[in-house]
Write a protein that holds these residues in place. Structure first.
Motif, PDB file in Angstrom:
ATOM      1  N   ASP A 132      87.819  89.594  96.299  1.00  0.00           N
ATOM      2  CA  ASP A 132      88.570  88.395  95.954  1.00  0.00           C
ATOM      3  C   ASP A 132      87.640  87.246  95.628  1.00  0.00           C
ATOM      4  N   ASP A 143      86.254  87.810  92.268  1.00  0.00           N
ATOM      5  CA  ASP A 143      87.274  87.551  91.258  1.00  0.00           C
ATOM      6  C   ASP A 143      87.480  86.059  91.079  1.00  0.00           C
ATOM      7  N   ASP A 144      87.465  85.345  92.203  1.00  0.00           N
ATOM      8  CA  ASP A 144      87.615  83.893  92.166  1.00  0.00           C
ATOM      9  C   ASP A 144      86.563  83.277  91.270  1.00  0.00           C
ATOM     10  N   ARG A 176      84.779  84.681  89.049  1.00  0.00           N
ATOM     11  CA  ARG A 176      84.883  85.131  87.677  1.00  0.00           C
ATOM     12  C   ARG A 176      86.014  84.396  86.954  1.00  0.00           C
ATOM     13  N   SER A 177      87.165  84.252  87.626  1.00  0.00           N
ATOM     14  CA  SER A 177      88.293  83.630  86.939  1.00  0.00           C
ATOM     15  C   SER A 177      88.034  82.146  86.725  1.00  0.00           C
ATOM     16  N   LYS A 178      87.280  81.524  87.629  1.00  0.00           N
ATOM     17  CA  LYS A 178      86.954  80.111  87.439  1.00  0.00           C
ATOM     18  C   LYS A 178      86.043  79.947  86.227  1.00  0.00           C
ATOM     19  N   LYS A 231      85.947  81.931  83.767  1.00  0.00           N
ATOM     20  CA  LYS A 231      86.735  82.277  82.594  1.00  0.00           C
ATOM     21  C   LYS A 231      87.562  81.071  82.153  1.00  0.00           C
ATOM     22  N   GLU A 232      88.201  80.410  83.127  1.00  0.00           N
ATOM     23  CA  GLU A 232      88.998  79.233  82.797  1.00  0.00           C
ATOM     24  C   GLU A 232      88.164  78.214  82.043  1.00  0.00           C
ATOM     25  N   ASP A 249      87.611  79.405  78.595  1.00  0.00           N
ATOM     26  CA  ASP A 249      88.801  79.284  77.764  1.00  0.00           C
ATOM     27  C   ASP A 249      89.006  77.848  77.315  1.00  0.00           C
TER      28      ASP A 249
END
Ligand SMILES: [Zn+2]
Length: 69
Positions: free
Chosen positions: A45, A48-49, A51-53, A55-56, A59
């Motif tokens: 997790d 993933d956190d 990575r998604s940060k 990614k945001e 983007d």
């Protein structure tokens, strides 16, 4: 088994049959199978956190650049 690596330090885990727990010889971690998978999930997790940060941010940057055209 492929999952005999310590989630904490990556060291090799040995299974203590008597205690029914995994022991890490590198850092001294001593966990049951459930605790071990729980710990792995937490680690995943966190990854993933991160990575998604990232990614945001990526983007948003992409969006901003496309706006500017
Ligand atoms: Zn360890």
């Amino acid at each position: 088994m492929a999952d005999n690596y310590c989630p904490e330090c990556g060291g090799l885990l040995t299974f203590d049959v008597a205690a029914r727990k995994f022991a890490c010889k590198s850092c001294g971690l001593f966990l049951s199978r459930d605790e071990l998978s729980e710990m792995r999930d937490k680690k995943r997790d966190q990854e993933d956190d991160k990575r998604s940060k990232n990614k945001e941010r990526g983007d948003y940057l992409e969006w901003w650049l496309s706006k500017k055209g």
